[in-house]
Write a protein that holds these residues in place. Structure first.
Motif, mmCIF file in Angstrom:
data_model
loop_
_atom_site.group_PDB
_atom_site.id
_atom_site.type_symbol
_atom_site.label_atom_id
_atom_site.label_comp_id
_atom_site.label_asym_id
_atom_site.label_seq_id
_atom_site.Cartn_x
_atom_site.Cartn_y
_atom_site.Cartn_z
ATOM 1 N N LEU A 112 -7.402 -32.340 19.869
ATOM 2 C CA LEU A 112 -7.445 -30.664 18.428
ATOM 3 C C LEU A 112 -7.394 -29.432 19.072
ATOM 4 C CD1 LEU A 112 -9.277 -32.759 15.409
ATOM 5 C CD2 LEU A 112 -6.256 -32.155 15.827
ATOM 6 N N ARG A 113 -7.841 -29.313 19.936
ATOM 7 C CA ARG A 113 -8.491 -27.860 20.164
ATOM 8 C C ARG A 113 -6.690 -27.485 21.243
ATOM 9 N NH1 ARG A 113 -11.716 -27.851 25.403
ATOM 10 N NH2 ARG A 113 -10.151 -29.188 25.740
ATOM 11 N N THR A 114 -6.409 -28.627 21.975
ATOM 12 C CA THR A 114 -5.057 -28.226 22.865
ATOM 13 C C THR A 114 -4.080 -27.619 22.051
ATOM 14 O OG1 THR A 114 -5.848 -29.328 24.934
ATOM 15 C CG2 THR A 114 -3.104 -28.841 24.462
ATOM 16 N N LEU A 115 -3.737 -28.727 20.629
ATOM 17 C CA LEU A 115 -2.382 -28.484 20.115
ATOM 18 C C LEU A 115 -2.874 -27.161 19.000
ATOM 19 C CD1 LEU A 115 -2.852 -32.006 18.439
ATOM 20 C CD2 LEU A 115 -1.044 -30.964 19.729
ATOM 21 N N ALA A 116 -4.212 -26.886 18.414
ATOM 22 C CA ALA A 116 -4.444 -25.725 17.244
ATOM 23 C C ALA A 116 -3.704 -24.322 18.306
ATOM 24 C CB ALA A 116 -5.135 -25.770 17.494
ATOM 25 N N VAL A 117 -3.971 -24.636 19.820
ATOM 26 C CA VAL A 117 -3.828 -23.412 21.137
ATOM 27 C C VAL A 117 -1.847 -23.613 20.840
ATOM 28 C CG1 VAL A 117 -3.503 -22.138 22.717
ATOM 29 C CG2 VAL A 117 -5.510 -23.182 22.122
ATOM 30 N N ASP A 118 -1.597 -24.386 20.858
ATOM 31 C CA ASP A 118 -0.191 -24.724 22.097
ATOM 32 C C ASP A 118 0.620 -25.083 20.666
ATOM 33 O OD1 ASP A 118 -0.659 -24.578 24.429
ATOM 34 O OD2 ASP A 118 -0.768 -26.799 24.589
ATOM 35 N N GLU A 119 0.229 -25.285 19.243
ATOM 36 C CA GLU A 119 0.946 -25.648 18.293
ATOM 37 C C GLU A 119 0.602 -25.053 16.826
ATOM 38 O OE1 GLU A 119 4.036 -26.945 18.892
ATOM 39 O OE2 GLU A 119 3.524 -28.631 20.602
ATOM 40 N N GLU A 292 1.546 -37.446 22.190
ATOM 41 C CA GLU A 292 1.660 -37.058 23.222
ATOM 42 C C GLU A 292 -0.088 -36.885 23.763
ATOM 43 O OE1 GLU A 292 3.352 -33.321 24.220
ATOM 44 O OE2 GLU A 292 4.801 -34.928 25.418
ATOM 45 N N GLU A 293 -0.375 -35.872 22.929
ATOM 46 C CA GLU A 293 -1.690 -35.123 22.807
ATOM 47 C C GLU A 293 -3.101 -36.180 23.000
ATOM 48 O OE1 GLU A 293 -4.489 -32.268 25.131
ATOM 49 O OE2 GLU A 293 -1.768 -32.340 24.217
ATOM 50 N N LEU A 294 -2.331 -37.143 21.763
ATOM 51 C CA LEU A 294 -3.925 -38.257 22.297
ATOM 52 C C LEU A 294 -3.570 -39.475 23.045
ATOM 53 C CD1 LEU A 294 -4.068 -39.181 18.434
ATOM 54 C CD2 LEU A 294 -5.611 -38.377 20.394
ATOM 55 N N ALA A 295 -2.110 -39.240 23.912
ATOM 56 C CA ALA A 295 -2.217 -40.032 25.561
ATOM 57 C C ALA A 295 -2.241 -39.422 25.777
ATOM 58 C CB ALA A 295 -0.934 -40.419 25.258
ATOM 59 N N ARG A 296 -2.472 -38.252 26.717
ATOM 60 C CA ARG A 296 -3.171 -37.074 27.539
ATOM 61 C C ARG A 296 -4.208 -37.361 27.740
ATOM 62 N NH1 ARG A 296 -4.991 -32.284 28.853
ATOM 63 N NH2 ARG A 296 -5.555 -32.137 27.123
ATOM 64 N N VAL A 297 -4.980 -37.008 26.141
ATOM 65 C CA VAL A 297 -6.634 -37.029 26.736
ATOM 66 C C VAL A 297 -7.554 -38.230 27.199
ATOM 67 C CG1 VAL A 297 -8.631 -36.806 25.686
ATOM 68 C CG2 VAL A 297 -6.713 -35.096 25.082
ATOM 69 N N GLY A 298 -6.533 -39.225 26.442
ATOM 70 C CA GLY A 298 -7.669 -40.866 26.968
ATOM 71 C C GLY A 298 -6.250 -40.990 28.512
ATOM 72 N N ALA A 299 -5.671 -40.693 28.681
ATOM 73 C CA ALA A 299 -5.729 -40.645 30.648
ATOM 74 C C ALA A 299 -6.839 -40.744 31.385
ATOM 75 C CB ALA A 299 -4.708 -40.148 30.845
ATOM 76 N N GLU A 300 -7.412 -39.400 30.108
ATOM 77 C CA GLU A 300 -8.642 -38.991 31.280
ATOM 78 C C GLU A 300 -9.171 -39.601 31.236
ATOM 79 O OE1 GLU A 300 -8.664 -34.820 30.051
ATOM 80 O OE2 GLU A 300 -6.945 -34.196 31.524
ATOM 81 N N ARG A 301 -9.605 -40.414 30.376
ATOM 82 C CA ARG A 301 -11.413 -40.755 29.004
ATOM 83 C C ARG A 301 -10.894 -42.021 28.881
ATOM 84 N NH1 ARG A 301 -13.875 -35.985 25.401
ATOM 85 N NH2 ARG A 301 -12.981 -33.923 26.895
#
Length: 305
Positions: A112-119, A292-301
């Motif tokens: 949500l932090r990333t989405l708030a900035v990018d979208e 897409e964003e949740l998949a990105r974070v999920g790939a890290e964690r």
């Protein structure tokens, strides 16, 4: 002609069981919902709601309208969801998201932090719920998408009209006090903990189902003495030496010095973390961007499935 907005409002009343619940879900006032219902009743020529105790239920006419109108509302949702993809504009609109607690901390917070900035034109609202309730909300239209999980081979009841994607796999450890005999062990099984007192999420939860299943595989039962939804409360009880607990790694805060995480084997307690949404929402660029964003974070964690 019946107004689709009134039909959607009646469907929300059915989902929530009250005018107030429908108002909260749709962002209206209870008075506005009541007025829409009255206009619908004038249009169809009969009552669509009847009072039952402190709540309301649909009349036969009301049930007919919602049952027969469901396909129409789903087609409209599919139509509206795909508008942004066709126009090619920035990702915009709102996504009502439901998620379990550790996903809120471990996946959604950074996403949500990333989405708030990018979208900046995209609004995501969040409600925390257990997976079973989250799936019901998505299936009935009370939410647009959900993050859910299932432990091991225990299935989740996904309806046919929802889509599911796996984001990754999470692992849990048993938390014990540093003075516990297993605190220095490289690993343990359920049988090693059969004499311990446990704290667990309430019966009916996914986490409770897995803990009991893990012991069932060994022909035993966990000795659950305490019940709590919050893993932070579990950690607090373990820190005082009151009990042990099975706590996932995703979203787990730094443990106090008095608590030790011990890996479990036979079976290893893993859970599949998934995102689900109604098929009618699949064309939505907003849903796609959140996924897409949740998949990105999920790939890290998370561990790949």
């Amino acid at each position: 002609m019946i107004e689709l907005e009134h039909l959607a409002t009646l469907a929300a009343v059915r989902r929530t069981g009250s005018v107030g619940g429908a108002a909260a879900e749709l962002g209206y006032t209870p008075s506005a919902v009541s007025q829409q219902v009255k206009r619908l009743e004038r249009r169809v020529g009969g009552p669509v709601l009847e009072r039952v105790g402190r709540g309301v239920m649909l009349t036969e006419l009301g049930r007919h309208l919602v049952d027969e109108g469901g396909d129409i509302l789903a087609r409209l949702e599919r139509l509206e969801s795909g508008l942004g993809r066709v126009t090619g504009g920035p990702v915009a609109g709102g996504v009502r998201l439901v998620a379990f607690s550790t996903a809120v901390r471990g996946l959604l917070a950074p996403a949500l932090r990333t989405l708030a900035v990018d979208e900046p034109d995209l609004t995501v609202t969040l409600v925390e719920r257990d997976p079973h309730e989250a799936i019901d909300l998505v299936a009935a239209g009370g939410a647009d998408a959900a993050l859910v999980h299932n432990w091991g081979d225990l299935p989740l009841p996904f309806p046919e009209h929802v889509e599911v994607v796996t984001l990754g796999v999470d692992t849990a450890d048993v938390l014990v006090h540093r003075d516990h005999p297993l605190a220095g062990a490289a690993g343990a099984t359920a049988l090693d903990l059969v004499a311990d007192d446990w704290v667990c999420a309430p019966e009916g939860s996914v986490c409770h189902g897995w803990l009991t299943h893990m012991f069932d595989l060994h022909g035993a039962r966990p000795r659950i003495r305490h019940w709590s939804w919050e893993f932070a409360s579990h950690v607090g009880l373990v820190a005082e030496g009151v009990c042990v607990s099975l706590v996932p790694r995703l979203g787990r805060e730094q443990l106090p010095a008095s608590v030790v995480a011990v890996p479990l084997t036979d079976p290893v307690p893993t859970r599949r973390v998934m995102m689900t949404w109604r098929r009618s929402m699949a064309p939505s660029p907003a849903i796609a961007r959140v996924r897409e964003e949740l998949a990105r974070v999920g790939a890290e964690r998370l561990t790949p499935a």
